[in-house]
Design an enzyme around this catalytic site. Structure first.
Site, PDB file in Angstrom:
ATOM      1  N   LEU A 153       0.826  -1.216   0.000  1.00  0.00           N
ATOM      2  CA  LEU A 153       0.000   0.000   0.000  1.00  0.00           C
ATOM      3  C   LEU A 153       0.861   1.267   0.000  1.00  0.00           C
ATOM      4  O   LEU A 153       1.965   1.287   0.528  1.00  0.00           O
ATOM      5  CB  LEU A 153      -0.960  -0.001   1.187  1.00  0.00           C
ATOM      6  CG  LEU A 153      -0.443  -0.035   2.623  1.00  0.00           C
ATOM      7  CD1 LEU A 153       0.002   1.327   3.106  1.00  0.00           C
ATOM      8  CD2 LEU A 153      -1.533  -0.575   3.529  1.00  0.00           C
ATOM      9  N   CYS A 260       9.470   4.198   3.092  1.00  0.00           N
ATOM     10  CA  CYS A 260       9.836   2.905   2.497  1.00  0.00           C
ATOM     11  C   CYS A 260      11.007   2.964   1.525  1.00  0.00           C
ATOM     12  O   CYS A 260      12.020   2.295   1.751  1.00  0.00           O
ATOM     13  CB  CYS A 260       8.628   2.309   1.794  1.00  0.00           C
ATOM     14  SG  CYS A 260       7.380   1.808   2.986  1.00  0.00           S
TER      15      CYS A 260
HETATM   16  C1  UDX Z   1       5.225  -0.021   8.283  1.00  0.00           C
HETATM   17  C2  UDX Z   1       5.907  -1.378   8.331  1.00  0.00           C
HETATM   18  O1  UDX Z   1       5.733  -1.974   9.562  1.00  0.00           O
HETATM   19  C3  UDX Z   1       7.306  -1.227   7.949  1.00  0.00           C
HETATM   20  O2  UDX Z   1       7.927  -2.476   7.989  1.00  0.00           O
HETATM   21  C4  UDX Z   1       7.280  -0.705   6.545  1.00  0.00           C
HETATM   22  O3  UDX Z   1       8.526  -0.702   5.964  1.00  0.00           O
HETATM   23  C5  UDX Z   1       6.712   0.686   6.557  1.00  0.00           C
HETATM   24  O4  UDX Z   1       5.426   0.614   7.037  1.00  0.00           O
HETATM   25  P1  UDX Z   1       4.604   1.881   9.772  1.00  0.00           P
HETATM   26  O5  UDX Z   1       3.267   1.253   9.941  1.00  0.00           O
HETATM   27  O6  UDX Z   1       4.705   3.045   8.871  1.00  0.00           O
HETATM   28  O7  UDX Z   1       5.625   0.755   9.295  1.00  0.00           O
HETATM   29  O8  UDX Z   1       5.317   2.182  11.171  1.00  0.00           O
HETATM   30  P2  UDX Z   1       4.836   3.111  12.330  1.00  0.00           P
HETATM   31  O9  UDX Z   1       3.835   4.112  11.843  1.00  0.00           O
HETATM   32  O10 UDX Z   1       6.076   3.532  13.029  1.00  0.00           O
HETATM   33  O11 UDX Z   1       4.024   2.123  13.273  1.00  0.00           O
HETATM   34  C6  UDX Z   1       4.538   1.036  13.954  1.00  0.00           C
HETATM   35  C7  UDX Z   1       3.682   0.815  15.207  1.00  0.00           C
HETATM   36  O12 UDX Z   1       4.089  -0.381  15.880  1.00  0.00           O
HETATM   37  C8  UDX Z   1       3.787   1.956  16.219  1.00  0.00           C
HETATM   38  O13 UDX Z   1       2.498   2.463  16.509  1.00  0.00           O
HETATM   39  C9  UDX Z   1       4.409   1.287  17.456  1.00  0.00           C
HETATM   40  O14 UDX Z   1       3.943   1.828  18.678  1.00  0.00           O
HETATM   41  C10 UDX Z   1       3.965  -0.154  17.270  1.00  0.00           C
HETATM   42  N1  UDX Z   1       4.774  -1.114  18.012  1.00  0.00           N
HETATM   43  C11 UDX Z   1       6.115  -1.104  17.910  1.00  0.00           C
HETATM   44  C12 UDX Z   1       4.149  -2.058  18.842  1.00  0.00           C
HETATM   45  O15 UDX Z   1       2.938  -2.074  18.955  1.00  0.00           O
HETATM   46  N2  UDX Z   1       4.912  -2.980  19.496  1.00  0.00           N
HETATM   47  C13 UDX Z   1       6.262  -2.971  19.449  1.00  0.00           C
HETATM   48  O16 UDX Z   1       6.905  -3.811  20.090  1.00  0.00           O
HETATM   49  C14 UDX Z   1       6.883  -1.997  18.633  1.00  0.00           C
HETATM   50  C1  UDX Z   2       5.798   3.102  -1.568  1.00  0.00           C
HETATM   51  C2  UDX Z   2       5.367   1.988  -2.556  1.00  0.00           C
HETATM   52  O1  UDX Z   2       4.765   2.602  -3.702  1.00  0.00           O
HETATM   53  C3  UDX Z   2       4.403   1.030  -1.882  1.00  0.00           C
HETATM   54  O2  UDX Z   2       4.081  -0.035  -2.762  1.00  0.00           O
HETATM   55  C4  UDX Z   2       5.080   0.469  -0.624  1.00  0.00           C
HETATM   56  O3  UDX Z   2       4.195  -0.387   0.069  1.00  0.00           O
HETATM   57  C5  UDX Z   2       5.516   1.597   0.284  1.00  0.00           C
HETATM   58  O4  UDX Z   2       6.380   2.486  -0.418  1.00  0.00           O
HETATM   59  P1  UDX Z   2       4.764   5.330  -0.582  1.00  0.00           P
HETATM   60  O5  UDX Z   2       6.124   5.550  -0.010  1.00  0.00           O
HETATM   61  O6  UDX Z   2       3.568   5.491   0.307  1.00  0.00           O
HETATM   62  O7  UDX Z   2       4.654   3.855  -1.223  1.00  0.00           O
HETATM   63  O8  UDX Z   2       4.552   6.379  -1.788  1.00  0.00           O
HETATM   64  P2  UDX Z   2       4.805   6.398  -3.362  1.00  0.00           P
HETATM   65  O9  UDX Z   2       3.562   6.879  -4.005  1.00  0.00           O
HETATM   66  O10 UDX Z   2       5.372   5.144  -3.865  1.00  0.00           O
HETATM   67  O11 UDX Z   2       5.875   7.581  -3.490  1.00  0.00           O
HETATM   68  C6  UDX Z   2       7.163   7.470  -2.903  1.00  0.00           C
HETATM   69  C7  UDX Z   2       7.991   8.678  -3.243  1.00  0.00           C
HETATM   70  O12 UDX Z   2       8.319   8.692  -4.631  1.00  0.00           O
HETATM   71  C8  UDX Z   2       7.320  10.024  -2.955  1.00  0.00           C
HETATM   72  O13 UDX Z   2       8.256  10.889  -2.376  1.00  0.00           O
HETATM   73  C9  UDX Z   2       6.929  10.536  -4.344  1.00  0.00           C
HETATM   74  O14 UDX Z   2       6.895  11.932  -4.395  1.00  0.00           O
HETATM   75  C10 UDX Z   2       8.034   9.963  -5.189  1.00  0.00           C
HETATM   76  N1  UDX Z   2       7.673   9.774  -6.609  1.00  0.00           N
HETATM   77  C11 UDX Z   2       6.733   8.868  -6.956  1.00  0.00           C
HETATM   78  C12 UDX Z   2       8.340  10.517  -7.604  1.00  0.00           C
HETATM   79  O15 UDX Z   2       9.201  11.345  -7.301  1.00  0.00           O
HETATM   80  N2  UDX Z   2       8.006  10.302  -8.918  1.00  0.00           N
HETATM   81  C13 UDX Z   2       7.070   9.389  -9.292  1.00  0.00           C
HETATM   82  O16 UDX Z   2       6.828   9.239 -10.504  1.00  0.00           O
HETATM   83  C14 UDX Z   2       6.404   8.653  -8.273  1.00  0.00           C
END
Ligand code: UDX
Ligand code: UDX
Length: 426
Positions: A153, A260
Site C-alpha cells: 500500500l 519505504c
Molecule cells: C510499516 C511497516 O511496519 C514497515 O515495515 C514498513 O517498511 C513501513 O510501514 P509503519 O506502519 O509506517 O511501518 O510504522 P509506524 O507508523 O512507526 O508504526 C509502527 C507501530 O508499531 C507503532 O504504533 C508502534 O507503537 C507499534 N509497536 C512497535 C508495537 O505495537 N509494538 C512494538 O513492540 C513496537
Molecule cells: C511506496 C510503494 O509505492 C508502496 O508499494 C510500498 O508499500 C511503500 O512504499 P509510498 O512511499 O507510500 O509507497 O509512496 P509512493 O507513491 O510510492 O511515493 C514514494 C515517493 O516517490 C514520494 O516521495 C513521491 O513523491 C516519489 N515519486 C513517486 C516521484 O518522485 N516520482 C514518481 O513518478 C512517483
C-alpha cells in the site's frame, strides 16, 4: 475469522481496518497506550484519506477493537499479523527490534494453532528467523505456521491499494496455510503469487527498488533535459507510452522520500554488501536521489535576482501529497539545506509543520509568499497546483518559481508574469 494485528502505525491500522471490512473480527494492538486511547476516542493519529471513517464504521459494526496488550487477544485469534515498524538503523540496515520483541512475547502466549503473518517489511531471512526463534523458545511446530505477506500500500491511497491490490504475495513453507490466507483475503480480487519466505521478502524489496530506480532514472534524464533544452514532461509521456516501459513512476521531481523507498533501498544495498555483492546500480539510484536537491537548489540560486538576504518560500513539507508524513521527506531536506545556506526561509504545508531551525511556518498559503524572492513547490498538493498565480505574483517581491514537482501549468504561471523553472524543463 478472528484476527489480531500487532502495530497500529500506517500499515497496521490500515490493514486492521481493511480486514475488518472484509468481514473478520479484528483486534488491533499497539504498545503505545496513548495512541490506543486516542484511536478508541475516534482520533486516528495520522492523516490517511478515508481511514478515520473506515475505522469508525468498522468499530460501529462491532468488527474492530483496540488494545494495548497482546495478552488478552492472542488466545482468541487464529491469525496474528505482525505490522510493527521496521525503521532504519544507523548502519544502513533495518532496526528489527520491534519484530524481535513481538516474537519473544508471542513465544509465551501461543497455546493453540496460529497462522502468523508478517506484514512489516523485513530483509530476506527474517521469516526464517521468526520460525526458528519460536521453535527455539519451545513453541511446538504444530502450533503455528509463518506466512510472509508483504504489503504494497501507498500512503495517501492506502485503503484503495489494500482493497484492490495488483497481486497478493504469500511466502510459506508448507501449503496448508495457503487456504487460511485465501479465506483471510476472501473478497479481494487479485492474483496470488505463492513462493517461499525469501522470495516473498525479496519481491517486496525488489519492487520498491525498481520503483525507486524508475524515479532516479527519470530524474537523471531530467538533468540532461535541462542542459539540452528538452522538456522532461513530454519526454516522460513519450517514454511511458511504450508498453514495455509503462507510464507510472516516471514523474521527475526533487526525488523520492517516505518511510519505504529510502530505507528499503538502503537495506537492500546493505544486504548485498554484507554478502560481498557490489550493488552498483542500486547505489547509483540512491546517489541520484541524494543529489537531486543540490542540483535544483543550484539552479534556483543561480536564477535569484536582487540583493541578499533572499527570502525563499517553500510550499510543501510532507513526502508526497495526501499525507502528513514527513519521514525522509525531500521537502524537509530542502528546507534544512536552504536554511543552513543562510536564506531567509518561509514555508507552508496544508497538513504538517515540522519543527526546523530557522524556518518560519505560515498558516495561510498566500501569506507565506509575501515579499518572497522565490517560491519552490516541493510537494504537489492540489492547493498549489490550483493556486491563484496573479495573487502570488502580487504578493511576491521577486518573480521566480521553481516547480520541484513539475505540477503546475507553466503557461498559466508565465501569463501572470512569473518566471517558471521546473525539473528538467525551463
Ligand atoms: C510499516 C511497516 O511496519 C514497515 O515495515 C514498513 O517498511 C513501513 O510501514 P509503519 O506502519 O509506517 O511501518 O510504522 P509506524 O507508523 O512507526 O508504526 C509502527 C507501530 O508499531 C507503532 O504504533 C508502534 O507503537 C507499534 N509497536 C512497535 C508495537 O505495537 N509494538 C512494538 O513492540 C513496537
Ligand atoms: C511506496 C510503494 O509505492 C508502496 O508499494 C510500498 O508499500 C511503500 O512504499 P509510498 O512511499 O507510500 O509507497 O509512496 P509512493 O507513491 O510510492 O511515493 C514514494 C515517493 O516517490 C514520494 O516521495 C513521491 O513523491 C516519489 N515519486 C513517486 C516521484 O518522485 N516520482 C514518481 O513518478 C512517483
Amino acid at each position: 475469522m478472528i484476527v489480531c494485528v500487532i502495530g497500529a502505525g500506517y500499515v497496521g491500522l490500515c490493514t486492521a481496518a481493511v480486514l475488518a471490512k472484509l468481514g473478520h473480527e479484528t483486534q488491533c494492538i499497539d504498545k503505545d497506550t496513548e495512541k490506543m486511547i486516542r484511536i478508541t476516542q475516534g482520533s486516528v493519529p495520522f492523516f490517511e484519506p478515508g481511514l478515520s471513517e473506515l475505522v469508525a464504521e468498522q468499530r460501529e459494526a462491532g468488527r474492530l477493537y483496540f488494545s494495548h496488550t497482546m495478552d488478552d487477544c492472542i488466545g482468541r485469534a487464529s491469525i496474528i499479523v505482525i505490522a510493527v515498524g521496521t525503521p532504519p538503523a544507523s548502519d544502513g540496515s533495518l532496526d528489527l527490534s520491534a519484530v524481535h520483541a513481538v516474537v519473544e512475547k508471542l513465544s509465551g502466549l501461543i497455546s493453540s494453532y496460529k497462522t502468523i503473518v508478517t506484514k512489516s517489511t523485513v530483509p530476506p531471512g527474517t521469516n526464517e528467523w521468526i520460525e526458528q526463534t519460536l521453535l527455539d523458545n519451545g513453541v511446538d511446530h504444530q502450533l503455528f505456521d509463518i506466512v510472509s505477506s508483504p504489503e504494497f500500500l501507498r500512503e495517501g491511497t492506502a485503503i484503495q491499494d489494500s482493497l484492490q491490490p495488483d497481486r497478493i504475495v504469500i511466502g510459506l513453507k508448507r501449503r496448508e496455510p495457503l487456504e487460511v490466507m485465501q479465506e483471510l483475503y476472501q473478497n479481494l480480487n487479485a492474483p496470488y503469487v505463492v513462493t517461499g519466505f525469501a522470495e516473498a521478502e525479496m519481491i517486496k524489496y525488489a519492487s520498491n527498488a525498481f520503483l525507486a530506480t524508475k524515479i532516479s532514472f527519470i530524474n537523471e534524464i531530467s538533468r540532461i533535459c535541462d542542459v539540452c533544452g528538452a522538456d522532461i514532461v513530454d519526454v516522460s509521456m513519450g517514454l511511458g507510452m511504450d508498453h514495455r516501459i509503462g507510464p507510472h513512476f516516471l514523474r521527475a521531481g526533487l526525488g523520492y522520500g517516505g518511510s519505504c523507498f529510502p530505507k528499503d533501498l538502503n537495506d537492500l544495498i546493505h544486504t548485498a554488501l554484507s554478502r560481498q555483492i557490489e550493488p552498483s546500480l542500486l547505489q547509483a539510484v540512491q546517489k541520484v536521489n541524494e543529489t537531486q536537491i543540490d542540483v535544483y537548489m543550484q539552479k534556483l540560486i543561480a536564477a535569484l535576482e536582487g540583493d541578499p538576504p533572499h527570502k525563499i518560500t517553500v510550499w510543501g513539507a510532507s513526502f508526497k501529497p495526501q499525507t502528513d508524513d514527513v519521514r525522509s521527506s525531500q521537502s524537509v531536506r530542502l528546507l534544512r539545506r536552504l536554511s543552513e545556506t543562510g536564506y531567509n526561509v518561509h514555508a507552508y504545508d496544508p497538513m504538517v509543520r515540522p519543527a526546523l531551525p530557522s524556518v518560519t511556518w505560515h498558516h495561510q498559503m498566500y501569506d507565506s509568499v509575501q515579499d518572497a524572492d522565490a517560491l519552490v513547490i516541493a510537494t504537489e498538493w492540489d492547493a498549489f497546483v490550483q493556486a491563484d498565480w496573479k495573487l502570488v505574483k502580487n504578493r511576491m517581491k521577486g518573480k521566480l518559481l521553481l516547480d520541484g514537482r513539475n505540477c503546475v501549468n507553466k503557461h498559466t504561471v508565465e501569463a501572470c508574469g512569473i518566471r517558471y523553472m521546473g525539473v528538467g524543463r525551463t
